[in-house]
Design an enzyme around this catalytic site. Structure first.
Site, PDB file in Angstrom:
ATOM      1  N   LYS A 122       1.981  -5.240  13.177  1.00  0.00           N
ATOM      2  CA  LYS A 122       2.636  -4.313  12.241  1.00  0.00           C
ATOM      3  C   LYS A 122       1.583  -3.554  11.429  1.00  0.00           C
ATOM      4  O   LYS A 122       0.410  -3.955  11.401  1.00  0.00           O
ATOM      5  CB  LYS A 122       3.569  -5.081  11.316  1.00  0.00           C
ATOM      6  CG  LYS A 122       2.888  -6.112  10.413  1.00  0.00           C
ATOM      7  CD  LYS A 122       3.917  -7.020   9.747  1.00  0.00           C
ATOM      8  CE  LYS A 122       3.250  -8.059   8.858  1.00  0.00           C
ATOM      9  NZ  LYS A 122       4.210  -9.080   8.395  1.00  0.00           N
TER      10      LYS A 122
ATOM     11  N   TYR B  14     -16.321   9.990 -13.168  1.00  0.00           N
ATOM     12  CA  TYR B  14     -15.228  10.414 -14.045  1.00  0.00           C
ATOM     13  C   TYR B  14     -15.066   9.471 -15.226  1.00  0.00           C
ATOM     14  O   TYR B  14     -15.163   8.248 -15.092  1.00  0.00           O
ATOM     15  CB  TYR B  14     -13.898  10.394 -13.282  1.00  0.00           C
ATOM     16  CG  TYR B  14     -13.746  11.478 -12.243  1.00  0.00           C
ATOM     17  CD1 TYR B  14     -13.740  12.826 -12.596  1.00  0.00           C
ATOM     18  CD2 TYR B  14     -13.578  11.144 -10.902  1.00  0.00           C
ATOM     19  CE1 TYR B  14     -13.573  13.808 -11.629  1.00  0.00           C
ATOM     20  CE2 TYR B  14     -13.411  12.123  -9.935  1.00  0.00           C
ATOM     21  CZ  TYR B  14     -13.412  13.451 -10.300  1.00  0.00           C
ATOM     22  OH  TYR B  14     -13.246  14.423  -9.348  1.00  0.00           O
TER      23      TYR B  14
ATOM     24  N   CYS C   2     -14.278   7.641  -6.878  1.00  0.00           N
ATOM     25  CA  CYS C   2     -13.638   8.957  -6.777  1.00  0.00           C
ATOM     26  C   CYS C   2     -12.781   8.991  -5.504  1.00  0.00           C
ATOM     27  O   CYS C   2     -12.733   8.027  -4.751  1.00  0.00           O
ATOM     28  CB  CYS C   2     -14.679  10.063  -6.704  1.00  0.00           C
ATOM     29  SG  CYS C   2     -15.943   9.999  -7.984  1.00  0.00           S
ATOM     30  N   MET C   3     -12.151  10.130  -5.266  1.00  0.00           N
ATOM     31  CA  MET C   3     -11.291  10.216  -4.086  1.00  0.00           C
ATOM     32  C   MET C   3     -12.092  10.076  -2.787  1.00  0.00           C
ATOM     33  O   MET C   3     -11.673   9.372  -1.869  1.00  0.00           O
ATOM     34  CB  MET C   3     -10.529  11.550  -4.093  1.00  0.00           C
ATOM     35  CG  MET C   3      -9.482  11.642  -2.997  1.00  0.00           C
ATOM     36  SD  MET C   3      -8.673  13.245  -2.930  1.00  0.00           S
ATOM     37  CE  MET C   3      -7.705  13.239  -4.419  1.00  0.00           C
ATOM     38  N   ASP C   4     -13.251  10.716  -2.737  1.00  0.00           N
ATOM     39  CA  ASP C   4     -13.988  10.788  -1.476  1.00  0.00           C
ATOM     40  C   ASP C   4     -15.421  10.267  -1.554  1.00  0.00           C
ATOM     41  O   ASP C   4     -16.108  10.222  -0.546  1.00  0.00           O
ATOM     42  CB  ASP C   4     -14.042  12.249  -1.005  1.00  0.00           C
ATOM     43  CG  ASP C   4     -12.695  12.913  -1.095  1.00  0.00           C
ATOM     44  OD1 ASP C   4     -11.764  12.409  -0.445  1.00  0.00           O
ATOM     45  OD2 ASP C   4     -12.560  13.899  -1.846  1.00  0.00           O
TER      46      ASP C   4
ATOM     47  N   ARG D 285      13.977 -12.993   1.422  1.00  0.00           N
ATOM     48  CA  ARG D 285      13.761 -11.596   1.812  1.00  0.00           C
ATOM     49  C   ARG D 285      14.933 -11.080   2.642  1.00  0.00           C
ATOM     50  O   ARG D 285      15.762 -10.342   2.126  1.00  0.00           O
ATOM     51  CB  ARG D 285      12.428 -11.477   2.554  1.00  0.00           C
ATOM     52  CG  ARG D 285      11.934 -10.072   2.727  1.00  0.00           C
ATOM     53  CD  ARG D 285      10.470  -9.992   3.091  1.00  0.00           C
ATOM     54  NE  ARG D 285      10.153 -10.515   4.417  1.00  0.00           N
ATOM     55  CZ  ARG D 285       8.927 -10.506   4.937  1.00  0.00           C
ATOM     56  NH1 ARG D 285       7.903 -10.022   4.244  1.00  0.00           N
ATOM     57  NH2 ARG D 285       8.698 -10.981   6.143  1.00  0.00           N
TER      58      ARG D 285
ATOM     59  N   ARG E 294       3.831 -16.628  15.338  1.00  0.00           N
ATOM     60  CA  ARG E 294       3.678 -15.195  15.022  1.00  0.00           C
ATOM     61  C   ARG E 294       2.416 -15.025  14.190  1.00  0.00           C
ATOM     62  O   ARG E 294       2.431 -15.246  12.984  1.00  0.00           O
ATOM     63  CB  ARG E 294       4.881 -14.682  14.221  1.00  0.00           C
ATOM     64  CG  ARG E 294       6.232 -14.835  14.881  1.00  0.00           C
ATOM     65  CD  ARG E 294       7.321 -14.160  14.022  1.00  0.00           C
ATOM     66  NE  ARG E 294       7.319 -14.598  12.642  1.00  0.00           N
ATOM     67  CZ  ARG E 294       8.059 -15.584  12.168  1.00  0.00           C
ATOM     68  NH1 ARG E 294       8.889 -16.247  12.949  1.00  0.00           N
ATOM     69  NH2 ARG E 294       7.995 -15.912  10.892  1.00  0.00           N
TER      70      ARG E 294
ATOM     71  N   HIS F 135      10.802 -17.366   8.041  1.00  0.00           N
ATOM     72  CA  HIS F 135       9.458 -16.984   7.593  1.00  0.00           C
ATOM     73  C   HIS F 135       9.094 -17.812   6.366  1.00  0.00           C
ATOM     74  O   HIS F 135       9.905 -17.970   5.462  1.00  0.00           O
ATOM     75  CB  HIS F 135       9.440 -15.487   7.275  1.00  0.00           C
ATOM     76  CG  HIS F 135       8.074 -14.913   7.043  1.00  0.00           C
ATOM     77  ND1 HIS F 135       7.011 -15.163   7.885  1.00  0.00           N
ATOM     78  CD2 HIS F 135       7.594 -14.089   6.074  1.00  0.00           C
ATOM     79  CE1 HIS F 135       5.948 -14.512   7.426  1.00  0.00           C
ATOM     80  NE2 HIS F 135       6.272 -13.861   6.330  1.00  0.00           N
TER      81      HIS F 135
HETATM   82  C1  LIG Z   1       3.736 -10.356   8.613  1.00  0.00           C
HETATM   83  C2  LIG Z   1       4.559 -11.419   9.210  1.00  0.00           C
HETATM   84  C3  LIG Z   1       3.972 -12.419   9.990  1.00  0.00           C
HETATM   85  C4  LIG Z   1       2.468 -12.575  10.128  1.00  0.00           C
HETATM   86  O1  LIG Z   1       1.935 -13.121   8.957  1.00  0.00           O
HETATM   87  P1  LIG Z   1       0.388 -13.507   8.888  1.00  0.00           P
HETATM   88  O2  LIG Z   1       0.250 -14.222   7.602  1.00  0.00           O
HETATM   89  O3  LIG Z   1      -0.371 -12.224   8.892  1.00  0.00           O
HETATM   90  O4  LIG Z   1       0.105 -14.325  10.089  1.00  0.00           O
HETATM   91  C5  LIG Z   1       4.798 -13.318  10.644  1.00  0.00           C
HETATM   92  N1  LIG Z   1       6.146 -13.234  10.502  1.00  0.00           N
HETATM   93  C6  LIG Z   1       6.745 -12.305   9.738  1.00  0.00           C
HETATM   94  C7  LIG Z   1       8.224 -12.288   9.631  1.00  0.00           C
HETATM   95  C8  LIG Z   1       5.970 -11.376   9.049  1.00  0.00           C
HETATM   96  O5  LIG Z   1       6.568 -10.462   8.284  1.00  0.00           O
END
Ligand SMILES: *Cc1c(COP(=O)(O)O)cnc(C)c1O
Length: 373
Positions: free
Chosen positions: A34, A256, A303-305, A128, A210, A156
């Protein structure tokens, strides 16, 4: 040569995957790609590691579709809710989605006329998305929705990277109970629960893990880094270049707002990187970079850049390489964040350079090329 860039070492990603698989030998490996592969480039990484993984997870439908269009064949799961009107595209591109509640499932069911593969999202304590443990009756109602093909269920963890394991155990127990209760109704093909932290620290892995952050060689927390249950190699380095060097007198202010004033004669280098590249402004007067093996402090506001660092007493020349996060854990802690945020903040202006077996295999310039072919 680009002023700032990220180098990604594919060999290290493959090593991390293999090392994590070794301690979770009976689980499929879902690489979490992601947020454009935690900022490092989802497609390039997917393409290079596809043969080592079983599944891919992304957060948004557009991330999933772009991987499919680019030719990625592995199963893809979107982790967040997909707008119900877009679910027909999940069927077209063979993308799995989560079912986050009954109302959502009904809307999806009515908006398509073919089956979509879904994973039940269970909220065992993250707070969540997903069904709570007292909503098993609602989960069972999904059976009546002909276009919802439940192939999996997942939850999760909220605290799997912390020392106190009790909440993780509670979440795991809830997950086991819900799965046992509903399994007869659905015949789940597989279930998944572990993020990087659970896969590394807890012996909780189930059918698939995951793994996001640790695929890229970063431990989910300082605690897990100390525990060192698995060897991980950070696969990326964020680099920049010195573009200007000057000697300044005591009393000279920098950047700045004049938040830094030299209290003695100093040597100051200007770097070609700023907050628009993803070097967060909160690092003003706090961050440190590495130049020729020496830690150099950011002086004045980012700064920005561009930004300035103290190179007093450091042997430094124009065009010298700068390592932006000498210790990404330490730098993140300084501004009260985590490596995840520093990685995903690296702006698309910064080219991604991919290396394998020590050679550059490709360069992604999202904004534009310097050299025309
Ligand atoms: C982002 C995410 C993960 C991965 O988490 P890590 O800590 O980067 O391994 C796994 N499952 C879900 C649902 C997530 O949102």
């Amino acid at each position: 040569m680009n002023e700032s860039y990220v180098e990604i070492d594919i060999d290290k990603i493959i090593e991390n995957i293999q090392n994590i698989k070794r301690i979770n030998p009976n689980s499929m490996y879902c690489a979490v790609l992601k947020a454009n592969g935690y900022g490092l480039g989802a497609f390039k990484i997917a393409e290079q590691v596809e043969e080592y993984i079983d599944y891919i997870a992304v957060a948004r439908l557009n991330e999933a579709i772009s991987l499919r269009k680019a030719g990625i064949k592995k199963p893809i799961l979107v982790l967040g809710a997909v707008y119900f009107k877009d679910v027909s595209k999940c069927i077209k591109y063979d993308i799995d989605i989560p079912i986050i509640d009954l109302e959502y499932a009904k809307k999806i069911n009515d908006s398509i006329d073919e089956k979509v593969n879904v994973h039940l999202a269970l909220d065992t304590g993250m707070g969540r998305i997903g069904f709570r443990d007292y909503e098993e009756d609602k989960i069972r109602e999904l059976k009546n929705l002909e276009n919802i093909n439940v192939i999996s269920a997942f939850t999760h963890f909220s605290t799997a990277d912390e020392a106190d394991t009790s909440y993780t155990e509670m979440q795991n127990d809830k997950f086991i109970k819900i799965i046992n209760d509903i399994n007869n109704a659905f015949n789940l093909e597989f279930v998944h629960i572990a993020n990087s932290a659970a896969a590394i620290k807890h012996n909780i892995n189930r059918d698939m893990i995951r793994v996001g952050i640790s695929t890229y060689g970063i431990y989910p927390s300082d605690l897990l880094k100390e525990e060192n249950n698995v060897e991980l190699k950070q696969c990326f380095s964020f680099k920049s270049r010195v573009i200007f060097i000057k000697e300044v007198e005591a009393g000279t202010s920098i950047s700045y707002g004049r938040t830094f004033t030299a209290d003695k004669p100093m040597k100051i280098a200007t770097l070609s990187i700023g907050y628009a590249d993803g070097y967060i402004r909160a690092f003003s007067n706090l961050g440190e970079v590495l130049i020729n093996g020496k830690l150099c402090k950011v002086v004045g506001r980012v700064c920005m850049d561009q930004m300035m660092v103290d190179v007093t007493g450091v042997d430094v020349n124009i065009d010298d390489e700068v390592i932006i996060y000498p210790d990404i854990y330490k730098e993140a802690a300084k501004i009260d964040t985590i490596p995840y945020e520093l990685m995903t903040s690296i702006n698309l202006r910064v080219p991604r350079i991919y290396k394998k077996s020590g050679k550059i295999i490709s360069i992604d310039n999202y904004i534009g090329e310097i050299y025309e072919d």
